[in-house]
Design a protein around this motif. Structure first.
Motif, PDB file in Angstrom:
ATOM      1  N   GLY A 138       0.825  -1.201   0.000  1.00  0.00           N
ATOM      2  CA  GLY A 138       0.000   0.000   0.000  1.00  0.00           C
ATOM      3  C   GLY A 138       0.856   1.246   0.000  1.00  0.00           C
ATOM      4  O   GLY A 138       1.922   1.273  -0.622  1.00  0.00           O
ATOM      5  N   VAL A 139       0.417   2.304   0.717  1.00  0.00           N
ATOM      6  CA  VAL A 139       1.158   3.561   0.762  1.00  0.00           C
ATOM      7  C   VAL A 139       1.192   4.097   2.195  1.00  0.00           C
ATOM      8  O   VAL A 139       0.300   3.837   3.003  1.00  0.00           O
ATOM      9  N   ASN A 140       2.234   4.866   2.490  1.00  0.00           N
ATOM     10  CA  ASN A 140       2.373   5.575   3.757  1.00  0.00           C
ATOM     11  C   ASN A 140       2.860   6.980   3.422  1.00  0.00           C
ATOM     12  O   ASN A 140       3.939   7.128   2.835  1.00  0.00           O
ATOM     13  N   CYS A 141       2.067   8.007   3.732  1.00  0.00           N
ATOM     14  CA  CYS A 141       2.340   9.345   3.212  1.00  0.00           C
ATOM     15  C   CYS A 141       2.303  10.438   4.274  1.00  0.00           C
ATOM     16  O   CYS A 141       1.496  10.389   5.211  1.00  0.00           O
ATOM     17  N   THR A 142       3.176  11.415   4.086  1.00  0.00           N
ATOM     18  CA  THR A 142       3.100  12.717   4.743  1.00  0.00           C
ATOM     19  C   THR A 142       3.213  13.745   3.633  1.00  0.00           C
ATOM     20  O   THR A 142       4.242  13.833   2.956  1.00  0.00           O
ATOM     21  N   LEU A 143       2.142  14.498   3.387  1.00  0.00           N
ATOM     22  CA  LEU A 143       2.115  15.459   2.290  1.00  0.00           C
ATOM     23  C   LEU A 143       1.873  16.861   2.827  1.00  0.00           C
ATOM     24  O   LEU A 143       1.166  17.048   3.829  1.00  0.00           O
ATOM     25  N   SER A 144       2.464  17.845   2.164  1.00  0.00           N
ATOM     26  CA  SER A 144       2.265  19.241   2.558  1.00  0.00           C
ATOM     27  C   SER A 144       1.870  20.074   1.346  1.00  0.00           C
ATOM     28  O   SER A 144       2.184  19.727   0.205  1.00  0.00           O
ATOM     29  N   SER A 145       1.181  21.185   1.625  1.00  0.00           N
ATOM     30  CA  SER A 145       0.786  22.126   0.580  1.00  0.00           C
ATOM     31  C   SER A 145       0.914  23.535   1.138  1.00  0.00           C
ATOM     32  O   SER A 145       0.647  23.772   2.321  1.00  0.00           O
ATOM     33  N   LEU A 146       1.336  24.457   0.289  1.00  0.00           N
ATOM     34  CA  LEU A 146       1.515  25.851   0.689  1.00  0.00           C
ATOM     35  C   LEU A 146       0.539  26.724  -0.072  1.00  0.00           C
ATOM     36  O   LEU A 146       0.366  26.579  -1.288  1.00  0.00           O
TER      37      LEU A 146
END
Length: 559
Positions: A138-146
């Protein structure tokens, strides 16, 4: 029979200060999904990735990609700009989303390639930063947006951008309909990652444990924050910290024992804490049992791990099984992903020897949002993003420049917290209380991050060119004497040493594992590579056939 809950948590519950997720749909434009990539390599072959021109990460992750964000917060550059531009920048915010999702059945290799290609496209379209681990699991995520400088209604906000990513993933596969997306909004702009790294891996969390030995569908019972809080008050329970020891040093679930010592109970002997709804939560259990003031609640256990591969060895110890026997076993980690395989492995190994296995759904992140006074949590939650560590009432984290403060002024997560800050966190050099990992200082003996106060960091002890050893808390406790660069590690940083230690070229005790791929001998390889570019000062007169320095005449003869 214990039943596992798979109820999806709504976005508005993740962050009640913001409008529900469906309100973001007006600005949503789907990212096209690429065709499944079948290029003749077969489902068991390598993973050539259609990365759209993104950069590769290097030989450690040859199939990984790095995508630079087009707008990055830079406090130094902005400081040099005009006051007006600085004021405009300060109004910008960033957002984070943390999530993981195991696929059942596992993704085919062609689906993994397709997902990586799709995530690359999504990241470029939505200008994302962060870290993504992708595997057949599967997936393991830490995402950011500005937030963009363009404030027009047609440009999505940072919060909307990450909700759109969740919609993209649901469009890609129905497996993401079950995903618990944990959003953190209105963060400072410097919490945004400067790039996005997509890493193809074999396991989302590297335990070295197969699905056969720890089937995910037979893991622990998922408890929400309120139910988990009630279980923490039980005297017949133990709570296992599935994180690494350096994370546990600055924060942990042992407040239930602390409250018992302080007599923090109501008139009926029931332990209480305020949930996010503001209601008192009595620590009674589903079977009617209650933890009274006479008890100490669940016993906290720190496995003293440097990395997740240490977990199977810890569980195999007779003293560990004795501690867990006939107990209700609670497990927790930062966001929940590390508990999935660990709880399944524990159930497989111990079976009926324990009275049930339970794990905190959504991890510490969810618990701290539910119990805004901290509940039974003490200290800070170490996180793997720009926030560094998160305390009660401070979801933006402590990351950034160290503010001027006394070295013995340790913080318990929030000024409003009335819990004593008697944690084990202290500076590795001067031993004064300190709970921040700054300067990227690592233990010379095992490679884990070390706590070093700002005073020692600026002194000669904090100088990387200084020869004085830096040793972590765990190596001190274990009496480790052999430097990591003196031992050749194998099996992803695991050293096969005897019970007495050993393993160093000059004797002594080596750490059982090291937090660095390839281990200490990597430094020797780097030195030889560097030396090979430098001409040998003896030139053609050099008699050493194995000379590591550069010999142009030998290179020409070989060619």
């Amino acid at each position: 029979k214990q039943k596992q809950s798979h109820k999806t948590v709504p976005a508005e519950e993740a962050n009640p200060e913001h409008v529900p997720e469906e309100n973001f749909d007006a600005s949503y434009i789907p990212v096209p999904i690429p065709d499944e990539i079948k290029d003749g390599s077969g489902d068991d072959g390598e993973m050539p990735i259609g990365n759209g021109g993104a950069k590769k990460l290097g030989k450690w992750f040859p199939e990984a990609v790095v995508i630079k964000t087009t707008t990055v917060h830079n406090s130094v550059t902005q400081h040099k700009k005009s006051k007006k531009k600085n004021e405009e920048q300060e109004t910008r915010t960033s957002s984070l989303v943390l999530f993981y999702q195991y696929a059942n059945p596992p993704f085919r290799q062609s689906q993994v390639r397709q997902l990586i290609t799709y995530l690359t496209s999504v990241a470029k379209t939505r200008n994302l930063g962060g870290r993504v681990r992708v595997s057949n699991e599967g997936v393991n995520c830490t995402l950011s947006s500005l937030a963009a400088t363009d404030r027009s209604a047609s440009v999505p906000s940072a919060a909307a951008n990450l909700r759109h990513v969740a919609s993209d993933l649901r469009n890609f596969s129905p497996v993401f309909n079950e995903t618990d997306f944990k959003y953190i909004d209105d963060l400072p702009p410097d919490r945004h990652f400067k790039d996005l790294k997509i890493l193809p891996v074999k396991e989302l969390v590297f335990y070295g444990i197969s699905e056969k030995d720890a089937p995910l569908n037979k893991g622990g019972v998922h408890l929400d924050a309120k139910d988990y809080h009630k279980m923490l008050a039980r005297d017949d329970a133990v709570v296992i910290d599935v994180r690494n020891h350096y994370e546990a040093l600055i924060g942990r679930f042992d407040g239930q024992s602390q409250i018992a010592e302080d007599g923090g109970n109501d008139d009926d002997g029931k332990k209480k804490s305020k949930s996010k709804s503001g209601e008192d939560d009595e620590s009674s259990t589903s079977d009617g049992k209650q933890a009274t003031g006479e008890g100490r609640g669940a016993t906290y256990i720190d496995p003293m791990m440097r990395k997740s591969t240490d977990f199977p060895d810890w569980l195999a110890k007779p003293e560990t099984k004795e501690k867990l026997a006939n107990k209700k076993v609670l497990m927790f980690c930062t966001g929940g992903v590390r508990c999935e395989r660990a709880s399944a492995y524990l159930k497989k190994q111990m079976g009926d020897q324990v009275d049930g296995v339970f794990q905190l759904k959504g991890g510490i992140e969810r618990y701290m949002k539910e119990f805004q006074d901290g509940g039974y949590w003490r200290g800070n939650n170490f996180v793997f993003d720009k926030r560094e560590a998160v305390g009660v009432g401070n979801m933006g984290g402590v990351g950034g420049v160290v503010r001027k403060q006394k070295c013995d002024s340790i913080v318990d997560g929030s000024p409003a917290s009335n819990k004593p800050a008697q944690l084990d966190a202290k500076c590795c050099c001067c031993s004064k209380p300190w709970d921040r990992y700054v300067g990227k200082r690592k233990c010379d003996f095992c490679g884990v991050p070390v706590l070093m106060c700002d005073t020692c960091m600026t002194s000669h002890k904090g100088n990387k060119s200084n020869k004085e050893d830096v040793q972590c808390d765990l190596c001190k406790k274990e009496g480790v004497t052999v430097h990591a660069n003196e031992v050749e590690w194998t099996d992803n940083g695991v050293h096969n040493c005897t019970e007495e230690g050993g393993g160093g070229t000059g004797g002594g005790k080596a750490a059982r594992s090291v937090l660095k791929w390839g281990g200490g001998h990597a430094s020797e390889k780097k030195f030889k590579k560097k030396a090979s570019r430098k001409p040998c000062r003896f030139g053609s007169e050099c008699v050493r056939k194995d000379c590591m320095f550069f010999h142009p005449e030998r290179t020409s003869q070989a060619s």
